[in-house]
Design a protein around this motif. Structure first.
Motif, PDB file in Angstrom:
ATOM      1  N   ASP A 172       0.829  -1.212   0.000  1.00  0.00           N
ATOM      2  CA  ASP A 172       0.000   0.000   0.000  1.00  0.00           C
ATOM      3  C   ASP A 172       0.862   1.260   0.000  1.00  0.00           C
ATOM      4  OD1 ASP A 172      -2.360   1.439   0.007  1.00  0.00           O
ATOM      5  OD2 ASP A 172      -2.490   1.517   2.195  1.00  0.00           O
ATOM      6  N   LEU A 173       1.808   1.318  -0.928  1.00  0.00           N
ATOM      7  CA  LEU A 173       2.706   2.465  -1.017  1.00  0.00           C
ATOM      8  C   LEU A 173       1.996   3.651  -1.678  1.00  0.00           C
ATOM      9  CD1 LEU A 173       5.967   0.603  -2.098  1.00  0.00           C
ATOM     10  CD2 LEU A 173       5.348   1.428   0.186  1.00  0.00           C
ATOM     11  N   PRO A 174       2.443   4.888  -1.422  1.00  0.00           N
ATOM     12  CA  PRO A 174       1.764   6.068  -1.977  1.00  0.00           C
ATOM     13  C   PRO A 174       1.803   6.071  -3.497  1.00  0.00           C
ATOM     14  CG  PRO A 174       3.874   6.676  -0.994  1.00  0.00           C
ATOM     15  CD  PRO A 174       3.604   5.270  -0.578  1.00  0.00           C
ATOM     16  N   SER A 175       0.665   6.288  -4.113  1.00  0.00           N
ATOM     17  CA  SER A 175       0.561   6.256  -5.565  1.00  0.00           C
ATOM     18  C   SER A 175       1.368   7.389  -6.204  1.00  0.00           C
ATOM     19  CB  SER A 175      -0.901   6.371  -5.989  1.00  0.00           C
ATOM     20  OG  SER A 175      -1.002   6.551  -7.390  1.00  0.00           O
ATOM     21  N   ALA A 177       0.739   8.713  -8.923  1.00  0.00           N
ATOM     22  CA  ALA A 177      -0.174   9.549  -9.705  1.00  0.00           C
ATOM     23  C   ALA A 177      -0.713  10.736  -8.920  1.00  0.00           C
ATOM     24  CB  ALA A 177      -1.334   8.704 -10.223  1.00  0.00           C
ATOM     25  N   ALA A 178      -0.706  10.662  -7.594  1.00  0.00           N
ATOM     26  CA  ALA A 178      -1.248  11.755  -6.785  1.00  0.00           C
ATOM     27  C   ALA A 178      -0.387  13.002  -6.924  1.00  0.00           C
ATOM     28  CB  ALA A 178      -1.348  11.323  -5.323  1.00  0.00           C
ATOM     29  N   GLU A 179      -1.028  14.164  -6.904  1.00  0.00           N
ATOM     30  CA  GLU A 179      -0.293  15.413  -7.052  1.00  0.00           C
ATOM     31  C   GLU A 179       0.230  15.942  -5.725  1.00  0.00           C
ATOM     32  OE1 GLU A 179      -2.666  18.235  -9.092  1.00  0.00           O
ATOM     33  OE2 GLU A 179      -2.847  17.037 -10.929  1.00  0.00           O
ATOM     34  N   ALA A 180      -0.572  15.840  -4.676  1.00  0.00           N
ATOM     35  CA  ALA A 180      -0.174  16.371  -3.370  1.00  0.00           C
ATOM     36  C   ALA A 180       0.817  15.426  -2.697  1.00  0.00           C
ATOM     37  CB  ALA A 180      -1.404  16.557  -2.483  1.00  0.00           C
ATOM     38  N   PRO A 181       1.690  15.939  -1.819  1.00  0.00           N
ATOM     39  CA  PRO A 181       2.625  15.077  -1.080  1.00  0.00           C
ATOM     40  C   PRO A 181       1.904  13.995  -0.303  1.00  0.00           C
ATOM     41  CG  PRO A 181       3.201  17.391  -0.815  1.00  0.00           C
ATOM     42  CD  PRO A 181       1.874  17.372  -1.494  1.00  0.00           C
ATOM     43  N   ARG A 182       2.523  12.842  -0.199  1.00  0.00           N
ATOM     44  CA  ARG A 182       1.940  11.686   0.487  1.00  0.00           C
ATOM     45  C   ARG A 182       2.884  11.168   1.564  1.00  0.00           C
ATOM     46  NH1 ARG A 182      -1.996  13.268  -1.583  1.00  0.00           N
ATOM     47  NH2 ARG A 182      -3.545  12.156  -2.855  1.00  0.00           N
ATOM     48  N   TRP A 183       2.306  10.519   2.564  1.00  0.00           N
ATOM     49  CA  TRP A 183       3.080   9.857   3.605  1.00  0.00           C
ATOM     50  C   TRP A 183       3.956   8.783   2.959  1.00  0.00           C
ATOM     51  CZ3 TRP A 183       4.645  10.231   8.399  1.00  0.00           C
ATOM     52  CH2 TRP A 183       5.056   9.083   9.101  1.00  0.00           C
ATOM     53  N   GLY A 184       5.253   8.844   3.203  1.00  0.00           N
ATOM     54  CA  GLY A 184       6.182   7.899   2.605  1.00  0.00           C
ATOM     55  C   GLY A 184       6.945   8.475   1.427  1.00  0.00           C
ATOM     56  N   ASP A 185       6.740   9.749   1.104  1.00  0.00           N
ATOM     57  CA  ASP A 185       7.447  10.357  -0.023  1.00  0.00           C
ATOM     58  C   ASP A 185       8.907  10.673   0.287  1.00  0.00           C
ATOM     59  OD1 ASP A 185       5.363  10.260  -1.778  1.00  0.00           O
ATOM     60  OD2 ASP A 185       4.904  12.404  -1.746  1.00  0.00           O
ATOM     61  N   GLY A 186       9.267  10.820   1.565  1.00  0.00           N
ATOM     62  CA  GLY A 186      10.598  11.269   1.937  1.00  0.00           C
ATOM     63  C   GLY A 186      11.538  10.136   2.316  1.00  0.00           C
ATOM     64  N   PHE A 187      12.545  10.477   3.154  1.00  0.00           N
ATOM     65  CA  PHE A 187      13.528   9.492   3.600  1.00  0.00           C
ATOM     66  C   PHE A 187      12.900   8.415   4.488  1.00  0.00           C
ATOM     67  CE2 PHE A 187      16.790  12.687   2.470  1.00  0.00           C
ATOM     68  CZ  PHE A 187      17.691  11.853   1.837  1.00  0.00           C
ATOM     69  N   GLU A 188      11.695   8.661   4.979  1.00  0.00           N
ATOM     70  CA  GLU A 188      11.052   7.665   5.841  1.00  0.00           C
ATOM     71  C   GLU A 188      10.615   6.424   5.073  1.00  0.00           C
ATOM     72  OE1 GLU A 188       7.678  10.340   4.404  1.00  0.00           O
ATOM     73  OE2 GLU A 188       9.742  10.616   5.102  1.00  0.00           O
ATOM     74  N   ILE A 189      10.755   6.423   3.741  1.00  0.00           N
ATOM     75  CA  ILE A 189      10.273   5.306   2.937  1.00  0.00           C
ATOM     76  C   ILE A 189      10.901   3.980   3.357  1.00  0.00           C
ATOM     77  CG2 ILE A 189      12.027   5.745   1.176  1.00  0.00           C
ATOM     78  CD1 ILE A 189       8.463   4.291   0.678  1.00  0.00           C
ATOM     79  N   ASN A 194      10.062  -1.395   5.825  1.00  0.00           N
ATOM     80  CA  ASN A 194      10.382  -2.414   6.822  1.00  0.00           C
ATOM     81  C   ASN A 194       9.195  -2.694   7.733  1.00  0.00           C
ATOM     82  OD1 ASN A 194      13.057  -2.819   5.966  1.00  0.00           O
ATOM     83  ND2 ASN A 194      13.770  -1.054   7.125  1.00  0.00           N
ATOM     84  N   CYS A 195       8.485  -1.647   8.130  1.00  0.00           N
ATOM     85  CA  CYS A 195       7.320  -1.831   9.007  1.00  0.00           C
ATOM     86  C   CYS A 195       6.205  -2.580   8.287  1.00  0.00           C
ATOM     87  CB  CYS A 195       6.807  -0.487   9.508  1.00  0.00           C
ATOM     88  SG  CYS A 195       7.918   0.363  10.652  1.00  0.00           S
ATOM     89  N   ARG A 196       5.945  -2.230   7.050  1.00  0.00           N
ATOM     90  CA  ARG A 196       4.835  -2.875   6.331  1.00  0.00           C
ATOM     91  C   ARG A 196       5.179  -4.290   5.894  1.00  0.00           C
ATOM     92  NH1 ARG A 196       2.090   2.235   3.020  1.00  0.00           N
ATOM     93  NH2 ARG A 196       1.876   3.545   4.903  1.00  0.00           N
ATOM     94  N   ILE A 197       6.457  -4.526   5.601  1.00  0.00           N
ATOM     95  CA  ILE A 197       6.881  -5.902   5.318  1.00  0.00           C
ATOM     96  C   ILE A 197       6.618  -6.777   6.539  1.00  0.00           C
ATOM     97  CG2 ILE A 197       8.945  -7.328   5.048  1.00  0.00           C
ATOM     98  CD1 ILE A 197       8.154  -6.212   2.421  1.00  0.00           C
ATOM     99  N   ALA A 198       6.960  -6.250   7.730  1.00  0.00           N
ATOM    100  CA  ALA A 198       6.724  -6.998   8.974  1.00  0.00           C
ATOM    101  C   ALA A 198       5.238  -7.177   9.229  1.00  0.00           C
ATOM    102  CB  ALA A 198       7.388  -6.271  10.149  1.00  0.00           C
ATOM    103  N   ALA A 199       4.460  -6.096   9.047  1.00  0.00           N
ATOM    104  CA  ALA A 199       3.025  -6.162   9.315  1.00  0.00           C
ATOM    105  C   ALA A 199       2.317  -7.146   8.390  1.00  0.00           C
ATOM    106  CB  ALA A 199       2.418  -4.768   9.173  1.00  0.00           C
ATOM    107  N   ALA A 200       2.828  -7.305   7.176  1.00  0.00           N
ATOM    108  CA  ALA A 200       2.223  -8.231   6.225  1.00  0.00           C
ATOM    109  C   ALA A 200       2.632  -9.676   6.479  1.00  0.00           C
ATOM    110  CB  ALA A 200       2.604  -7.826   4.800  1.00  0.00           C
ATOM    111  N   GLY A 201       3.568  -9.889   7.407  1.00  0.00           N
ATOM    112  CA  GLY A 201       3.987 -11.249   7.739  1.00  0.00           C
ATOM    113  C   GLY A 201       4.832 -11.901   6.662  1.00  0.00           C
ATOM    114  N   LEU A 202       5.570 -11.109   5.890  1.00  0.00           N
ATOM    115  CA  LEU A 202       6.388 -11.657   4.807  1.00  0.00           C
ATOM    116  C   LEU A 202       7.704 -12.214   5.349  1.00  0.00           C
ATOM    117  CD1 LEU A 202       5.836  -8.891   2.097  1.00  0.00           C
ATOM    118  CD2 LEU A 202       4.524 -10.974   2.507  1.00  0.00           C
ATOM    119  N   ASP A 203       8.300 -13.092   4.567  1.00  0.00           N
ATOM    120  CA  ASP A 203       9.565 -13.740   4.958  1.00  0.00           C
ATOM    121  C   ASP A 203      10.725 -12.800   4.648  1.00  0.00           C
ATOM    122  OD1 ASP A 203      11.722 -15.328   5.470  1.00  0.00           O
ATOM    123  OD2 ASP A 203      11.125 -16.987   4.161  1.00  0.00           O
ATOM    124  N   VAL A 204      11.416 -12.333   5.698  1.00  0.00           N
ATOM    125  CA  VAL A 204      12.541 -11.409   5.551  1.00  0.00           C
ATOM    126  C   VAL A 204      13.830 -12.132   5.914  1.00  0.00           C
ATOM    127  CG1 VAL A 204      13.562  -9.233   6.309  1.00  0.00           C
ATOM    128  CG2 VAL A 204      11.069  -9.451   6.150  1.00  0.00           C
TER     129      VAL A 204
END
Length: 336
Positions: A172-175, A177-189, A194-204
């Motif tokens: 669920d990364l920021p699209s 196509a959106a014009e306005a800034p989105r959460w995850g656009d900066g260095f926090e990506i 890492n947080c969403r990979i963990a939350a999704a229960g994927l094999d890391v």
């Protein structure tokens, strides 16, 4: 997670995504060092030093993508969307990543991982660039993430990663196509990933990596400011995961797995999560401004009082109710 047919190929096609902004001198050295792969995607952030022309000159087959907004996060997501390979590799343009390590990342994926995460902390890893303070900060942030998400990361703040391309749809990364800034656009990506990979229960699976020094130029990283941003990202992602009931397979030992949230509850819980994130963001900005000395002390301020920074002239002042609510929240009082 369900695997696509692409995961069962003998030799997966590799897409290397290189976000770059004014990195012409570095790309002249970095791009020729990359191994032969399916495609190399340079995502340009409105560079003014000939980054695009240099990339096309030293690597004629390079694919150029223009990012749609500002920030490293948006650049990476634009590259992910343009990738057509089976495996996506995140590769910095400043020369800090070693191209010779790419086969180890790909092998970890072929061995069954969904996400191969680079680590400078493992036995054969290391860094030529990290300072003592950044190292301690990275350890603290890694420990906080492991505590909140039940993970076993050893190096949270490292952006050399690889993953199967079908993983992107789960995050669920920021699209772009959106014009306005989105959460995850900066260095926090990188923390968001890492947080969403963990939350999704994927094999890391972590891969030992050596971070090299930047070849030319100066990094835009600011230890205190970006450290506070990472803290805010971790807390926000944790609250959002709880609101959506996404932390299915990561219950702590002795705890029952979280119950899936009913659809009607999601807007309410998301609103609460956003309010908490706003408070954390306000607090982190106050700390940063206090450290940098940019405080506006009102008349009659008593000794020891922490004044509230004034809003810039071109920015609307927050309602007084927000400040009162934030004060009650941090003092431990329950709002009405």
């Amino acid at each position: 997670m369900e695997h696509t047919q692409a995961r069962h190929v003998t030799t997966p096609r590799i897409s290397i995504v290189v976000p770059a902004m004014n990195e012409a001198r570095n790309l002249e050295v970095v791009l020729p060092q990359l191994p032969p792969v399916h495609e190399v995607i340079v995502v340009d952030g409105a560079s003014t030093d000939g980054t695009v022309e240099t990339a096309q000159r030293v690597l004629p087959a390079v694919k150029i993508v223009r990012q749609t907004r500002r920030g490293k996060g948006n650049a990476l997501v634009c590259g992910f969307e343009a990738a057509t390979g089976d495996v996506v590799v995140m590769f910095d343009a400043d020369g800090s990543a070693d191209a010779a390590e790419i086969p180890r990342f790909v092998q970890a994926l072929r061995d069954g991982a969904d996400f191969a995460k680079g680590s400078r902390v493992l036995d054969t890893g290391g860094s030529e660039d990290i300072t003592v303070w950044r190292s301690w900060g990275n350890r603290a942030l890694t420990s906080l993430t492991n505590l909140l998400f039940g993970t076993r990361y050893t190096d949270l703040c490292y952006g050399y990663n690889a993953f199967w391309r079908d993983v992107v749809s789960r995050l669920d990364l920021p699209s772009p196509a959106a014009e306005a800034p989105r959460w995850g656009d900066g260095f926090e990506i990188e923390t968001v990933l890492n947080c969403r990979i963990a939350a999704a229960g994927l094999d890391v699976r972590e891969v030992a990596s050596v971070e090299r020094s930047r070849i030319y130029g100066v990094s835009n990283l600011h230890a205190v400011r970006d450290g506070l941003r990472v803290v805010r990202t971790i807390l926000t992602e944790r609250w959002v995961c709880r609101a959506l009931g996404r932390r299915r397979s990561l219950a702590f030992p002795g705890q029952a797995a979280p119950v899936t949230v009913a659809a009607a509850e999601v807007p309410v819980r998301l609103a609460a999560a956003r309010r908490r994130a706003a408070v954390v963001g306000a607090f982190s900005r106050m700390v940063h401004r206090r450290r940098s000395g940019s405080w506006a002390v009102g008349d009659g301020a008593c000794p020891g009082h922490i004044p509230v920074p004034r809003a810039p002239a071109d920015r609307a002042v927050r309602p007084a109710r927000f400040n009162q609510k934030a004060a009650r929240t941090w003092s431990g009082e329950r709002s009405a």
